[in-house]
Scaffold this active site. Sequence first.
Site, PDB file in Angstrom:
ATOM      1  N   GLY A   1     -10.700   6.757  16.757  1.00  0.00           N
ATOM      2  CA  GLY A   1     -10.584   6.846  18.199  1.00  0.00           C
ATOM      3  C   GLY A   1     -10.848   8.268  18.661  1.00  0.00           C
ATOM      4  O   GLY A   1     -10.523   9.236  17.963  1.00  0.00           O
TER       5      GLY A   1
ATOM      6  N   LYS B   1       0.807  -1.214   0.000  1.00  0.00           N
ATOM      7  CA  LYS B   1       0.000   0.000   0.000  1.00  0.00           C
ATOM      8  C   LYS B   1       0.846   1.272   0.000  1.00  0.00           C
ATOM      9  O   LYS B   1       0.577   2.213  -0.755  1.00  0.00           O
ATOM     10  CB  LYS B   1      -0.944   0.001   1.203  1.00  0.00           C
ATOM     11  CG  LYS B   1      -1.787   1.272   1.304  1.00  0.00           C
ATOM     12  CD  LYS B   1      -2.908   1.161   2.310  1.00  0.00           C
ATOM     13  CE  LYS B   1      -2.434   1.023   3.717  1.00  0.00           C
ATOM     14  NZ  LYS B   1      -3.553   1.152   4.691  1.00  0.00           N
TER      15      LYS B   1
ATOM     16  N   ASN C   1      13.987  22.439 -39.638  1.00  0.00           N
ATOM     17  CA  ASN C   1      12.534  22.333 -39.795  1.00  0.00           C
ATOM     18  C   ASN C   1      12.216  20.892 -40.216  1.00  0.00           C
ATOM     19  O   ASN C   1      12.693  20.423 -41.243  1.00  0.00           O
ATOM     20  CB  ASN C   1      12.043  23.328 -40.850  1.00  0.00           C
ATOM     21  CG  ASN C   1      10.528  23.424 -40.876  1.00  0.00           C
ATOM     22  OD1 ASN C   1       9.840  22.424 -41.008  1.00  0.00           O
ATOM     23  ND2 ASN C   1      10.009  24.631 -40.772  1.00  0.00           N
TER      24      ASN C   1
ATOM     25  N   THR D   1      -0.379  -1.151  16.810  1.00  0.00           N
ATOM     26  CA  THR D   1       0.529  -0.017  16.613  1.00  0.00           C
ATOM     27  C   THR D   1       1.616   0.064  17.674  1.00  0.00           C
ATOM     28  O   THR D   1       2.761   0.416  17.366  1.00  0.00           O
ATOM     29  CB  THR D   1      -0.275   1.285  16.580  1.00  0.00           C
ATOM     30  OG1 THR D   1      -1.161   1.329  17.714  1.00  0.00           O
ATOM     31  CG2 THR D   1      -1.094   1.389  15.306  1.00  0.00           C
TER      32      THR D   1
ATOM     33  N   ASN E   1      14.508   4.399 -35.411  1.00  0.00           N
ATOM     34  CA  ASN E   1      15.633   4.253 -34.487  1.00  0.00           C
ATOM     35  C   ASN E   1      15.811   2.841 -33.942  1.00  0.00           C
ATOM     36  O   ASN E   1      16.766   2.577 -33.233  1.00  0.00           O
ATOM     37  CB  ASN E   1      15.469   5.217 -33.315  1.00  0.00           C
ATOM     38  CG  ASN E   1      14.159   5.013 -32.580  1.00  0.00           C
ATOM     39  OD1 ASN E   1      13.137   4.703 -33.185  1.00  0.00           O
ATOM     40  ND2 ASN E   1      14.172   5.206 -31.270  1.00  0.00           N
ATOM     41  N   TYR E   2      14.914   1.913 -34.277  1.00  0.00           N
ATOM     42  CA  TYR E   2      14.940   0.592 -33.652  1.00  0.00           C
ATOM     43  C   TYR E   2      14.787  -0.484 -34.719  1.00  0.00           C
ATOM     44  O   TYR E   2      13.862  -0.431 -35.534  1.00  0.00           O
ATOM     45  CB  TYR E   2      13.821   0.507 -32.625  1.00  0.00           C
ATOM     46  CG  TYR E   2      13.755  -0.775 -31.827  1.00  0.00           C
ATOM     47  CD1 TYR E   2      14.858  -1.252 -31.142  1.00  0.00           C
ATOM     48  CD2 TYR E   2      12.561  -1.495 -31.751  1.00  0.00           C
ATOM     49  CE1 TYR E   2      14.791  -2.426 -30.396  1.00  0.00           C
ATOM     50  CE2 TYR E   2      12.477  -2.669 -31.016  1.00  0.00           C
ATOM     51  CZ  TYR E   2      13.594  -3.134 -30.342  1.00  0.00           C
ATOM     52  OH  TYR E   2      13.513  -4.295 -29.605  1.00  0.00           O
TER      53      TYR E   2
ATOM     54  N   HIS F   1       4.278  18.958 -36.525  1.00  0.00           N
ATOM     55  CA  HIS F   1       3.097  18.107 -36.562  1.00  0.00           C
ATOM     56  C   HIS F   1       3.388  16.690 -37.024  1.00  0.00           C
ATOM     57  O   HIS F   1       4.241  16.436 -37.866  1.00  0.00           O
ATOM     58  CB  HIS F   1       1.966  18.685 -37.444  1.00  0.00           C
ATOM     59  CG  HIS F   1       2.423  19.487 -38.613  1.00  0.00           C
ATOM     60  ND1 HIS F   1       1.797  20.628 -39.020  1.00  0.00           N
ATOM     61  CD2 HIS F   1       3.468  19.324 -39.450  1.00  0.00           C
ATOM     62  CE1 HIS F   1       2.425  21.133 -40.060  1.00  0.00           C
ATOM     63  NE2 HIS F   1       3.431  20.364 -40.342  1.00  0.00           N
TER      64      HIS F   1
ATOM     65  N   ASN G   1      -8.489  10.988  17.028  1.00  0.00           N
ATOM     66  CA  ASN G   1      -7.076  10.653  17.019  1.00  0.00           C
ATOM     67  C   ASN G   1      -6.599  10.356  15.603  1.00  0.00           C
ATOM     68  O   ASN G   1      -7.178   9.516  14.909  1.00  0.00           O
ATOM     69  CB  ASN G   1      -6.835   9.425  17.914  1.00  0.00           C
ATOM     70  CG  ASN G   1      -5.399   8.959  17.876  1.00  0.00           C
ATOM     71  OD1 ASN G   1      -4.479   9.770  17.826  1.00  0.00           O
ATOM     72  ND2 ASN G   1      -5.207   7.646  17.910  1.00  0.00           N
TER      73      ASN G   1
ATOM     74  N   SER H   1       8.067  16.519 -45.786  1.00  0.00           N
ATOM     75  CA  SER H   1       6.988  15.733 -45.172  1.00  0.00           C
ATOM     76  C   SER H   1       7.079  14.258 -45.544  1.00  0.00           C
ATOM     77  O   SER H   1       7.536  13.888 -46.629  1.00  0.00           O
ATOM     78  CB  SER H   1       5.633  16.280 -45.624  1.00  0.00           C
ATOM     79  OG  SER H   1       5.472  17.609 -45.180  1.00  0.00           O
TER      80      SER H   1
END
Length: 429
Positions: free
Chosen positions: A124, A7, A343, A62, A352-353, A329, A153, A371
């Site tokens: 409490g 948690k 540009n 506790t 790249n892979y 874009h 509490n 483009s």
Amino acid sequence: MRSALPKVLHPLAGRPLIGHVLAALAPLAPARTVVVVGPEGAAVEQAVAPLPTATQAERLGTAHAVLQAREVLAGFTGTVLVLYGDTPLVPTETLARLVAAREASTNPAAVVLGFRPRNPTGYGRLVTGPDGLDAIVEEKDASPEQKALTLCNSGVMALDGAILFSLLDQVGNANAKGEYYLTDVVALARARGRRVDVIESCPEDLLGVNDRADLAAAEAVVQTRLRRAAMAAGVTLTAPETVFLSWDTQLGPDVSIGPFVTFGPGVTLEAGVTVKGFCHFENCTVATGAIVGPYARLRPGARVAENAHIGNFVEIKNATVEAGAKVNHLTYIGDARVGAKANVGAGTITCNYDGFSKYHTDIGAGAFIGSNTALVAPVRIGDGAMIGAGSTITADVPDGALALTRAPQDTRPGWVAKFVARLRPARKS
């Protein structure tokens, strides 16, 4: 939490719950800190390293949990703060007030942090009198009169380290849960003639996280705090309730952020950056005067320099876009450098892979990428070079050169009319 993740390691504004607790504590410069973990606490131990940990092999309450810290705190006689890893919103200022109250001239054995929730059910109750706090009564053990009390509490306490463990050794488990309650130290200290005090904090600060709904409520509180702090520091949030920040988001003055923007951890935006709507940032930096978005995604390792433009549906990953460059874009730039004032046209991708390794693309200063270009890494586009639209570039391009790859265009005059005439009889039949 119904989760394989402990948690206290669930993230809140990009940091584990327990990380928020430790961060609030850090400015007080504690002499010793120990984190008490459960029997399967290896992940928590790793998360809080190098802080020492103590294991509570059985969850017996506790007081029993605090007892596990005896070895680390051996010989310590100062103030001991007891905090909770699932109560992440207590601010440093409140912890400082708690310590100051414990170290006041009245020398209380303990100071309890109380609050007044809208609905006290489940908490409490703090039973006070003319001499401070008389007792803490768990709701299951409370009388109807005690249940009517509104001061509750939080569990957070500051205790006198000189007597803490001698008090804990006296705590029993004769209660509805059969647990050893830390709250019992109040009555034990009073029996020794020691004073116990209460200071109050707002319920928001003491929100505990017990399930996913609580986690969402805590996230809402943290986000509100972060947004207010950002705006107070000179950041414009057009629609604050739609912007989500991380605990470490750094925003310079005159940054302007549009609606529906999300910041993961590790993001810095310098002064004067403009972020348009629907962008996502994570582990990246954006320098002064840059414009990003809308609908842009800056992934880890993205570095956008001064006055660069990153436009709609552009993704940058582990790449530098240098000063004045424009990637406006429909583009992916990964493992690359885009030189100053270059540009990059719509639809460009750095390939790249190859399925096994990542490779670098270098685009020189002032280069123009047409483009729908694919740059197959590793490849270098020289300063001032131009790439024709629709090209697939697999070899380096020298400075100032034009490179393009495309099939020759085949134009056939009058072809459409002949095609339609041929098909029309077939359609009628």
